[in-house]
Design an enzyme around this catalytic site. Structure first.
Site, PDB file in Angstrom:
ATOM      1  N   CYS A 189       0.818  -1.226   0.000  1.00  0.00           N
ATOM      2  CA  CYS A 189       0.000   0.000   0.000  1.00  0.00           C
ATOM      3  C   CYS A 189       0.850   1.274   0.000  1.00  0.00           C
ATOM      4  CB  CYS A 189      -0.950   0.005   1.188  1.00  0.00           C
ATOM      5  SG  CYS A 189      -2.019  -1.426   1.207  1.00  0.00           S
ATOM      6  N   HIS A 248      -3.436   7.079   2.743  1.00  0.00           N
ATOM      7  CA  HIS A 248      -3.825   5.783   2.196  1.00  0.00           C
ATOM      8  C   HIS A 248      -5.203   5.444   2.753  1.00  0.00           C
ATOM      9  CE1 HIS A 248      -3.982   1.760   0.925  1.00  0.00           C
ATOM     10  NE2 HIS A 248      -3.850   1.250   2.123  1.00  0.00           N
ATOM     11  N   ASN A 284     -10.085  -0.252  -0.004  1.00  0.00           N
ATOM     12  CA  ASN A 284      -8.624  -0.153  -0.016  1.00  0.00           C
ATOM     13  C   ASN A 284      -8.112  -0.664  -1.366  1.00  0.00           C
ATOM     14  OD1 ASN A 284      -5.869  -0.508   0.380  1.00  0.00           O
ATOM     15  ND2 ASN A 284      -6.090  -1.521   2.372  1.00  0.00           N
TER      16      ASN A 284
HETATM   17  O1  UT7 Z   1      -3.718  -1.338   3.521  1.00  0.00           O
HETATM   18  C1  UT7 Z   1      -2.739  -1.822   4.397  1.00  0.00           C
HETATM   19  C2  UT7 Z   1      -3.105  -1.603   5.734  1.00  0.00           C
HETATM   20  N1  UT7 Z   1      -4.312  -2.305   6.093  1.00  0.00           N
HETATM   21  C3  UT7 Z   1      -5.013  -1.811   7.071  1.00  0.00           C
HETATM   22  O2  UT7 Z   1      -4.641  -0.761   7.516  1.00  0.00           O
HETATM   23  C4  UT7 Z   1      -6.159  -2.570   7.656  1.00  0.00           C
HETATM   24  C5  UT7 Z   1      -6.051  -2.519   9.162  1.00  0.00           C
HETATM   25  N2  UT7 Z   1      -7.070  -3.223   9.904  1.00  0.00           N
HETATM   26  C6  UT7 Z   1      -8.395  -2.910   9.876  1.00  0.00           C
HETATM   27  O3  UT7 Z   1      -8.805  -2.079   9.096  1.00  0.00           O
HETATM   28  C7  UT7 Z   1      -9.315  -3.579  10.855  1.00  0.00           C
HETATM   29  O4  UT7 Z   1      -8.567  -4.308  11.774  1.00  0.00           O
HETATM   30  C8  UT7 Z   1     -10.377  -4.504  10.209  1.00  0.00           C
HETATM   31  C9  UT7 Z   1     -11.426  -3.675   9.503  1.00  0.00           C
HETATM   32  C10 UT7 Z   1      -9.703  -5.459   9.258  1.00  0.00           C
HETATM   33  C11 UT7 Z   1     -11.090  -5.308  11.286  1.00  0.00           C
HETATM   34  O5  UT7 Z   1     -11.638  -4.470  12.285  1.00  0.00           O
HETATM   35  P1  UT7 Z   1     -11.435  -4.825  13.834  1.00  0.00           P
HETATM   36  O6  UT7 Z   1     -12.197  -3.852  14.612  1.00  0.00           O
HETATM   37  O7  UT7 Z   1      -9.959  -4.915  14.089  1.00  0.00           O
HETATM   38  O8  UT7 Z   1     -12.151  -6.221  13.959  1.00  0.00           O
HETATM   39  P2  UT7 Z   1     -11.545  -7.626  14.413  1.00  0.00           P
HETATM   40  O9  UT7 Z   1     -10.635  -8.162  13.374  1.00  0.00           O
HETATM   41  O10 UT7 Z   1     -11.036  -7.534  15.799  1.00  0.00           O
HETATM   42  O11 UT7 Z   1     -12.864  -8.480  14.421  1.00  0.00           O
HETATM   43  C12 UT7 Z   1     -13.924  -8.257  15.370  1.00  0.00           C
HETATM   44  C13 UT7 Z   1     -14.975  -9.309  15.188  1.00  0.00           C
HETATM   45  C14 UT7 Z   1     -14.417 -10.721  15.167  1.00  0.00           C
HETATM   46  O12 UT7 Z   1     -15.355 -11.556  15.804  1.00  0.00           O
HETATM   47  P3  UT7 Z   1     -15.103 -12.040  17.326  1.00  0.00           P
HETATM   48  O13 UT7 Z   1     -13.805 -12.773  17.285  1.00  0.00           O
HETATM   49  O14 UT7 Z   1     -15.037 -10.782  18.131  1.00  0.00           O
HETATM   50  O15 UT7 Z   1     -16.297 -12.876  17.587  1.00  0.00           O
HETATM   51  C15 UT7 Z   1     -14.378 -11.071  13.724  1.00  0.00           C
HETATM   52  O16 UT7 Z   1     -14.474 -12.446  13.466  1.00  0.00           O
HETATM   53  O17 UT7 Z   1     -15.625  -9.129  13.912  1.00  0.00           O
HETATM   54  C16 UT7 Z   1     -15.603 -10.336  13.176  1.00  0.00           C
HETATM   55  N3  UT7 Z   1     -15.502 -10.031  11.775  1.00  0.00           N
HETATM   56  C17 UT7 Z   1     -16.574  -9.784  11.007  1.00  0.00           C
HETATM   57  N4  UT7 Z   1     -17.888  -9.770  11.285  1.00  0.00           N
HETATM   58  C18 UT7 Z   1     -18.730  -9.461  10.280  1.00  0.00           C
HETATM   59  C19 UT7 Z   1     -14.397  -9.911  11.006  1.00  0.00           C
HETATM   60  N5  UT7 Z   1     -14.736  -9.592   9.758  1.00  0.00           N
HETATM   61  C20 UT7 Z   1     -16.089  -9.507   9.729  1.00  0.00           C
HETATM   62  C21 UT7 Z   1     -17.019  -9.200   8.721  1.00  0.00           C
HETATM   63  N6  UT7 Z   1     -18.317  -9.191   9.035  1.00  0.00           N
HETATM   64  N7  UT7 Z   1     -16.644  -8.902   7.471  1.00  0.00           N
END
Ligand code: UT7
Length: 332
Positions: A119, A259, A289
């Site tokens: 990225c 970004h 993204n």
């Molecule tokens: O471009 C390069 C850089 N990339 C980035 O900067 C991305 C950085 N990361 C992020 O943007 C975020 O971490 C995400 C958007 C990917 C995820 O958000 P988060 O608040 O960190 O969520 P998480 O991964 O901690 O997931 C929370 C919950 C989990 O369930 P449990 O374990 O709490 O029961 C996931 O399984 O949300 C669940 N989950 C979803 N639920 C519904 C993960 N993806 C989804 C989804 N729909 N698509």
């Protein structure tokens, strides 16, 4: 008697972008994986993204963006002597994607380089091209960030597939004595954290085999939460250092083009820089993204919408797999 030479900077003399027509909405994703529009919007800010046609490769998207940037700059393809394409989704492992773009646009006098910094790729490519232009080795560079991420997205993995999209953005760069252009650049990398965001299969570490395909190793893998923390810290710090190097403060800046990975990352960086929403240009709600394409596409839209005008100081700031990160202060 001594005369002071005006300082030479590398200026952006044309910008263009291309986005595939097909829109994939959150409502459609609800039917593909176990997710909801509410989750995607609240956790990322993304509402829809573009998906390229099957017959389009990354170079096709890149070439469209490049043609538009050249038209804006009023420069003929044969006058381009350097093309750098930043991408993590190249047409093929080789030749590099810039070679395909060269053929598509007829830039027969260009040297073609592929650059991979995920990225941060566009920012790293602009920085690399700038060094060539400042030494006088090349006169006119075309720098493109282009991605067909839909081909490396695991459409069965809800934790990543809701985040990414396809697109391309391009800039034409030339060195100038007029005071406009890139005023400062900061870049960094941390290879010890490579496992948090990558495509593990298909390279020399895990060459393509039935087993790598079964394990879905040719798709992007991300430890989202960890990446999030590092992205906020590195982008906030890079923007601050780039401003300091340019001798400016955030108050001197008309627009920050970050970004576009996650709205909550953007908000956290805004807090770190102590500015309100107005100073940041955001279009991730429409495109998700697009990795190396995110910044040049946003830059093009910000200029087209009048959010960035001639003479404005702007900040570009990126973070991606590697990890890689960087920031750049540009006087437009
Ligand atoms: O471009 C390069 C850089 N990339 C980035 O900067 C991305 C950085 N990361 C992020 O943007 C975020 O971490 C995400 C958007 C990917 C995820 O958000 P988060 O608040 O960190 O969520 P998480 O991964 O901690 O997931 C929370 C919950 C989990 O369930 P449990 O374990 O709490 O029961 C996931 O399984 O949300 C669940 N989950 C979803 N639920 C519904 C993960 N993806 C989804 C989804 N729909 N698509």
């Amino acid at each position: 008697m001594s005369t002071t030479q005006p300082k030479r900077h590398v200026a952006i003399v044309g910008i263009g972008s291309y986005l595939p027509e097909r829109i994939l909405t959150n409502a459609e994703l609800e039917k593909m994986v176990d997710t909801t529009n509410e989750w995607i919007v609240s956790r990322s800010g993304i509402r829809e993204r573009r998906i390229a046609r099957e017959d389009q490769a990354t170079s096709d998207l890149a070439a469209e963006a490049a043609k538009r940037a050249l038209t804006k700059a009023n420069i003929k393809p044969e006058d381009v002597d350097l093309i750098i394409v930043a991408t993590l989704s190249p047409d093929m492992p080789f030749p590099n994607t810039a070679c395909f773009v060269q053929k598509l646009i007829g830039a027969k006098n260009a040297t073609c380089i592929g650059l991979e910094a995920a990225c941060s790729g566009f920012l790293f490519a602009v920085d690399a091209a700038s060094q060539y232009l400042l030494t006088g080795r090349f006169k006119t560079a075309l720098v493109i960030g282009a991605e067909k991420l839909s081909t490396v997205t695991d459409w069965q993995d809800r934790t990543t597939c809701v985040l990414f999209g396809d697109g391309a953005g391009a800039v034409v760069l030339q060195a100038r004595d007029s005071g406009e252009g890139i005023l400062s650049t900061v870049t960094g990398s941390d290879g010890t954290l490579n496992a948090l965001l990558n495509i593990p299969g298909g390279g020399s570490r895990n060459p393509a085999s039935l087993q790598t395909i079964e394990k879905r190793m040719h798709f992007m893998k991300m430890e989202g939460k960890e990446v999030f923390k590092h992205a906020v810290r590195a982008m906030g710090e890079a923007a601050r250092r780039a401003l300091e190097k340019a001798g400016l403060t955030i108050a001197d800046v008309a627009c920050v083009v970050p970004h576009q990975a996650n709205m909550r990352i953007v908000e956290a960086i805004r807090d770190r820089l102590g500015v309100g929403p107005d100073k940041f240009f955001i279009n991730l709600d429409k495109y998700g993204n697009m990795s190396a394409a995110s910044i040049p596409v946003a830059l093009d839209e910000a200029v087209q919408e009048g959010r960035i005008k001639k003479g404005d100081n702007i900040v570009l700031v990126a973070f991606g797999g590697g990890f890689t990160w960087g920031a750049m202060v540009v006087k437009m």
